[in-house]
Design a protein around this motif. Structure first.
Motif, PDB file in Angstrom:
ATOM      1  N   THR A   1      -6.727  19.954  19.540  1.00  0.00           N
ATOM      2  CA  THR A   1      -5.972  20.194  18.044  1.00  0.00           C
ATOM      3  C   THR A   1      -6.963  20.632  17.102  1.00  0.00           C
TER       4      THR A   1
ATOM      5  N   ALA B   1      -7.069  24.535  15.896  1.00  0.00           N
ATOM      6  CA  ALA B   1      -6.850  24.640  14.507  1.00  0.00           C
ATOM      7  C   ALA B   1      -7.899  25.563  13.636  1.00  0.00           C
TER       8      ALA B   1
ATOM      9  N   ALA C   1      -7.666  29.247  12.335  1.00  0.00           N
ATOM     10  CA  ALA C   1      -8.297  29.715  10.901  1.00  0.00           C
ATOM     11  C   ALA C   1      -9.317  30.783  10.727  1.00  0.00           C
TER      12      ALA C   1
ATOM     13  N   CYS D   1      -1.964  26.450  11.223  1.00  0.00           N
ATOM     14  CA  CYS D   1      -3.144  25.803  10.951  1.00  0.00           C
ATOM     15  C   CYS D   1      -2.931  24.582  10.202  1.00  0.00           C
TER      16      CYS D   1
ATOM     17  N   LEU E   1      -1.371  21.983  12.008  1.00  0.00           N
ATOM     18  CA  LEU E   1      -2.438  21.363  13.203  1.00  0.00           C
ATOM     19  C   LEU E   1      -3.166  20.510  12.343  1.00  0.00           C
ATOM     20  N   ALA E   2      -3.702  20.944  11.119  1.00  0.00           N
ATOM     21  CA  ALA E   2      -4.579  20.105  10.405  1.00  0.00           C
ATOM     22  C   ALA E   2      -3.970  18.767   9.777  1.00  0.00           C
TER      23      ALA E   2
ATOM     24  N   GLN F   1      -3.751  16.544  13.083  1.00  0.00           N
ATOM     25  CA  GLN F   1      -5.226  15.984  13.363  1.00  0.00           C
ATOM     26  C   GLN F   1      -5.432  14.964  12.511  1.00  0.00           C
TER      27      GLN F   1
END
Length: 95
Positions: free
Chosen positions: A85, A89, A93, A53, A56-57, A60
């Motif tokens: 994305t 994420a 999460a 996560c 990916l953040a 992003q």
């Protein structure tokens, strides 16, 4: 505003990530090479999903700096990747 809030979110994620590592004495609780059955414990999987996560953040937020112009031929692809994305994420999460 969207980009600003996204960057604030990433800063808070980094702060949370550091707090977790500080509270765990800088030890990784996730899967390890030669971890055997411990790699399949809930805490190990939770750590791995959390790390995914965070990655990916970061992705992003970073891709917003290479966003093509609205008239660009690849803008639709960018929008699809950026949206996907974020959704992945967000779903991870919530696990």
């Amino acid at each position: 505003m969207h980009r600003t809030l996204n960057l604030i979110g990433v800063a808070l994620i980094v702060a949370g990530f550091l707090c977790i590592f500080i509270s765990e004495n800088w030890t990784w609780k996730g899967p390890k090479v030669d971890g055997g059955d411990k790699n399949w414990e809930a805490s190990a999987i939770h750590s791995l999903v959390g790390l995914l996560c965070i990655i990916l953040a970061w992705i992003q937020s970073l891709v917003t700096f290479v966003r093509p112009s609205p008239s660009s031929a690849i803008r639709r692809l960018f929008n699809w990747v950026h949206r996907s994305t974020g959704v992945v994420a967000f779903i991870l999460a919530g696990l």
